[in-house]
Design a protein around this motif. Structure first.
Motif, PDB file in Angstrom:
ATOM      1  N   ASN A  47       0.825  -1.204   0.000  1.00 19.82           N
ATOM      2  CA  ASN A  47       0.000   0.000   0.000  1.00 19.82           C
ATOM      3  C   ASN A  47       0.859   1.254   0.000  1.00 19.82           C
ATOM      4  O   ASN A  47       1.891   1.304   0.694  1.00 19.82           O
ATOM      5  CB  ASN A  47      -0.912   0.028   1.235  1.00 19.82           C
ATOM      6  CG  ASN A  47      -1.910  -1.099   1.230  1.00 19.82           C
ATOM      7  OD1 ASN A  47      -2.475  -1.416   0.189  1.00 19.82           O
ATOM      8  ND2 ASN A  47      -2.119  -1.715   2.380  1.00 19.82           N
ATOM      9  N   VAL A  48       0.426   2.253  -0.743  1.00 18.27           N
ATOM     10  CA  VAL A  48       1.116   3.544  -0.740  1.00 18.27           C
ATOM     11  C   VAL A  48       1.074   4.105   0.676  1.00 18.27           C
ATOM     12  O   VAL A  48       0.035   4.104   1.335  1.00 18.27           O
ATOM     13  CB  VAL A  48       0.444   4.524  -1.728  1.00 18.27           C
ATOM     14  CG1 VAL A  48       1.037   5.914  -1.602  1.00 18.27           C
ATOM     15  CG2 VAL A  48       0.565   4.007  -3.149  1.00 18.27           C
ATOM     16  N   GLY A  49       2.223   4.547   1.166  1.00 16.58           N
ATOM     17  CA  GLY A  49       2.331   5.086   2.518  1.00 16.58           C
ATOM     18  C   GLY A  49       2.917   4.095   3.503  1.00 16.58           C
ATOM     19  O   GLY A  49       3.355   4.476   4.588  1.00 16.58           O
ATOM     20  N   SER A  50       2.941   2.812   3.150  1.00 19.93           N
ATOM     21  CA  SER A  50       3.537   1.803   4.027  1.00 19.93           C
ATOM     22  C   SER A  50       5.054   1.878   3.955  1.00 19.93           C
ATOM     23  O   SER A  50       5.621   2.332   2.965  1.00 19.93           O
ATOM     24  CB  SER A  50       3.108   0.400   3.602  1.00 19.93           C
ATOM     25  OG  SER A  50       1.712   0.285   3.610  1.00 19.93           O
ATOM     26  N   GLY A  86      12.201   1.810   2.815  1.00 24.68           N
ATOM     27  CA  GLY A  86      11.625   3.127   2.593  1.00 24.68           C
ATOM     28  C   GLY A  86      10.116   3.081   2.526  1.00 24.68           C
ATOM     29  O   GLY A  86       9.490   2.032   2.718  1.00 24.68           O
ATOM     30  N   GLU A  87       9.554   4.261   2.238  1.00 21.63           N
ATOM     31  CA  GLU A  87       8.102   4.411   2.147  1.00 21.63           C
ATOM     32  C   GLU A  87       7.648   4.128   0.720  1.00 21.63           C
ATOM     33  O   GLU A  87       8.248   4.603  -0.236  1.00 21.63           O
ATOM     34  CB  GLU A  87       7.714   5.834   2.545  1.00 21.63           C
ATOM     35  CG  GLU A  87       6.239   6.112   2.455  1.00 21.63           C
ATOM     36  CD  GLU A  87       5.887   7.563   2.734  1.00 21.63           C
ATOM     37  OE1 GLU A  87       4.767   7.966   2.384  1.00 21.63           O
ATOM     38  OE2 GLU A  87       6.740   8.298   3.275  1.00 21.63           O
ATOM     39  N   VAL A  88       6.575   3.352   0.596  1.00 23.77           N
ATOM     40  CA  VAL A  88       6.034   3.034  -0.726  1.00 23.77           C
ATOM     41  C   VAL A  88       5.371   4.286  -1.293  1.00 23.77           C
ATOM     42  O   VAL A  88       4.451   4.842  -0.699  1.00 23.77           O
ATOM     43  CB  VAL A  88       5.008   1.875  -0.654  1.00 23.77           C
ATOM     44  CG1 VAL A  88       4.395   1.623  -2.027  1.00 23.77           C
ATOM     45  CG2 VAL A  88       5.662   0.613  -0.113  1.00 23.77           C
ATOM     46  N   VAL A  89       5.877   4.739  -2.427  1.00 26.41           N
ATOM     47  CA  VAL A  89       5.307   5.909  -3.105  1.00 26.41           C
ATOM     48  C   VAL A  89       4.370   5.450  -4.209  1.00 26.41           C
ATOM     49  O   VAL A  89       3.319   6.031  -4.434  1.00 26.41           O
ATOM     50  CB  VAL A  89       6.432   6.802  -3.684  1.00 26.41           C
ATOM     51  CG1 VAL A  89       5.859   7.967  -4.467  1.00 26.41           C
ATOM     52  CG2 VAL A  89       7.337   7.297  -2.581  1.00 26.41           C
ATOM     53  N   THR A 147      -4.707   7.569   5.328  1.00 32.31           N
ATOM     54  CA  THR A 147      -4.796   7.673   3.876  1.00 32.31           C
ATOM     55  C   THR A 147      -3.761   8.678   3.383  1.00 32.31           C
ATOM     56  O   THR A 147      -3.665   9.781   3.927  1.00 32.31           O
ATOM     57  CB  THR A 147      -6.209   8.141   3.465  1.00 32.31           C
ATOM     58  OG1 THR A 147      -7.151   7.254   4.038  1.00 32.31           O
ATOM     59  CG2 THR A 147      -6.361   8.168   1.959  1.00 32.31           C
ATOM     60  N   PRO A 148      -2.984   8.313   2.373  1.00 27.72           N
ATOM     61  CA  PRO A 148      -1.972   9.248   1.884  1.00 27.72           C
ATOM     62  C   PRO A 148      -2.623  10.484   1.269  1.00 27.72           C
ATOM     63  O   PRO A 148      -3.746  10.412   0.769  1.00 27.72           O
ATOM     64  CB  PRO A 148      -1.212   8.447   0.832  1.00 27.72           C
ATOM     65  CG  PRO A 148      -2.090   7.314   0.465  1.00 27.72           C
ATOM     66  CD  PRO A 148      -2.992   7.055   1.626  1.00 27.72           C
ATOM     67  N   PRO A 149      -1.920  11.616   1.301  1.00 29.39           N
ATOM     68  CA  PRO A 149      -2.474  12.837   0.709  1.00 29.39           C
ATOM     69  C   PRO A 149      -2.615  12.677  -0.799  1.00 29.39           C
ATOM     70  O   PRO A 149      -1.911  11.878  -1.411  1.00 29.39           O
ATOM     71  CB  PRO A 149      -1.440  13.909   1.057  1.00 29.39           C
ATOM     72  CG  PRO A 149      -0.173  13.166   1.289  1.00 29.39           C
ATOM     73  CD  PRO A 149      -0.565  11.818   1.826  1.00 29.39           C
ATOM     74  N   PRO A 150      -3.541  13.423  -1.400  1.00 30.84           N
ATOM     75  CA  PRO A 150      -3.700  13.322  -2.859  1.00 30.84           C
ATOM     76  C   PRO A 150      -2.441  13.814  -3.569  1.00 30.84           C
ATOM     77  O   PRO A 150      -1.694  14.640  -3.044  1.00 30.84           O
ATOM     78  CB  PRO A 150      -4.900  14.221  -3.159  1.00 30.84           C
ATOM     79  CG  PRO A 150      -4.996  15.137  -1.993  1.00 30.84           C
ATOM     80  CD  PRO A 150      -4.435  14.406  -0.808  1.00 30.84           C
TER      81      PRO A 150
END
Length: 200
Positions: A11-14, A28-31, A76-79
């Motif tokens: 997931n994005v943000g993980s 790192g963080e998943v983009v 939830t990641p930012p738009p």
């Protein structure tokens, strides 16, 4: 402790940790993640040490032996930021024109000196194009092979003068790179040649 995770659940943000087949550990963080191509984009701490920057790494999961979840995304990641499509399209068009111009020069049999000079002029004056083997600057100045100062033709004025200065400086810089200046040895005077003999 990091737990193994199936690659379809990134997931994005993980925050994840990957072990490549070469034994390199990436964390790192998943983009972004594309399941079809198995490509993962990670935002990692900066290798430069500058805190306001991040390293962005593209990872081909086909060459990763282990993927572990460090922390799942908390919110939830930012738009995504809006893109200026017009600016991007202009940039693509400009880059495409430059590549076509370079390809044209090669196919037309322009010498390396001519290609390098064109690139140098284009850095300063964007209105620069090829007309067969001639360089045309601002539709006012034509530089014919072999692309020296004497080969610059056009209406006398500031444009022609400026282009001649660019051409002259370009070849001066090229010559200084090809033949680094060696300090000439000073000739020995008669008095200097006698000094060691006088002291003995």
């Amino acid at each position: 402790m990091a737990a193994p995770v199936p690659v379809e659940y990134l997931n994005v943000g993980s925050h994840v940790s990957c072990l490549t087949c070469l034994g390199q550990q990436l964390q790192g963080e998943v983009v972004a993640f594309d399941y079809q191509s198995k490509m993962l984009t990670l935002k990692c701490p900066p290798s430069s040490g500058l805190s306001n920057l991040s390293d962005v790494i593209l990872v081909n999961l086909s060459f990763v032996s282990d993927v572990s979840m460090v922390t799942d995304r908390a919110h939830t990641p930012p738009p995504l930021a809006l893109l200026n499509i017009t600016k991007l399209a202009n940039r693509v068009r400009t880059e495409k024109e430059e590549k076509f111009s370079q390809a044209y020069a090669v196919s037309a049999g322009v010498s390396t000196d001519g290609q390098q000079l064109f690139h140098t002029i284009h850095k300063t004056i964007k209105e620069c194009k090829w007309q067969e083997k001639n360089i045309v600057v601002m539709d006012d100045v034509i530089i014919a092979p072999p692309y020296q100062v004497d080969n610059c033709r056009g209406k006398e004025g500031s444009t022609l003068s400026h282009v001649r200065k660019i051409v002259e400086k370009h070849f001066r810089d090229v010559d200084s790179q090809r033949f680094p200046s060696v300090r000439p040895q000073q000739p020995i005077t008669k008095q200097e040649s006698l000094l060691p003999l006088m002291s003995s």
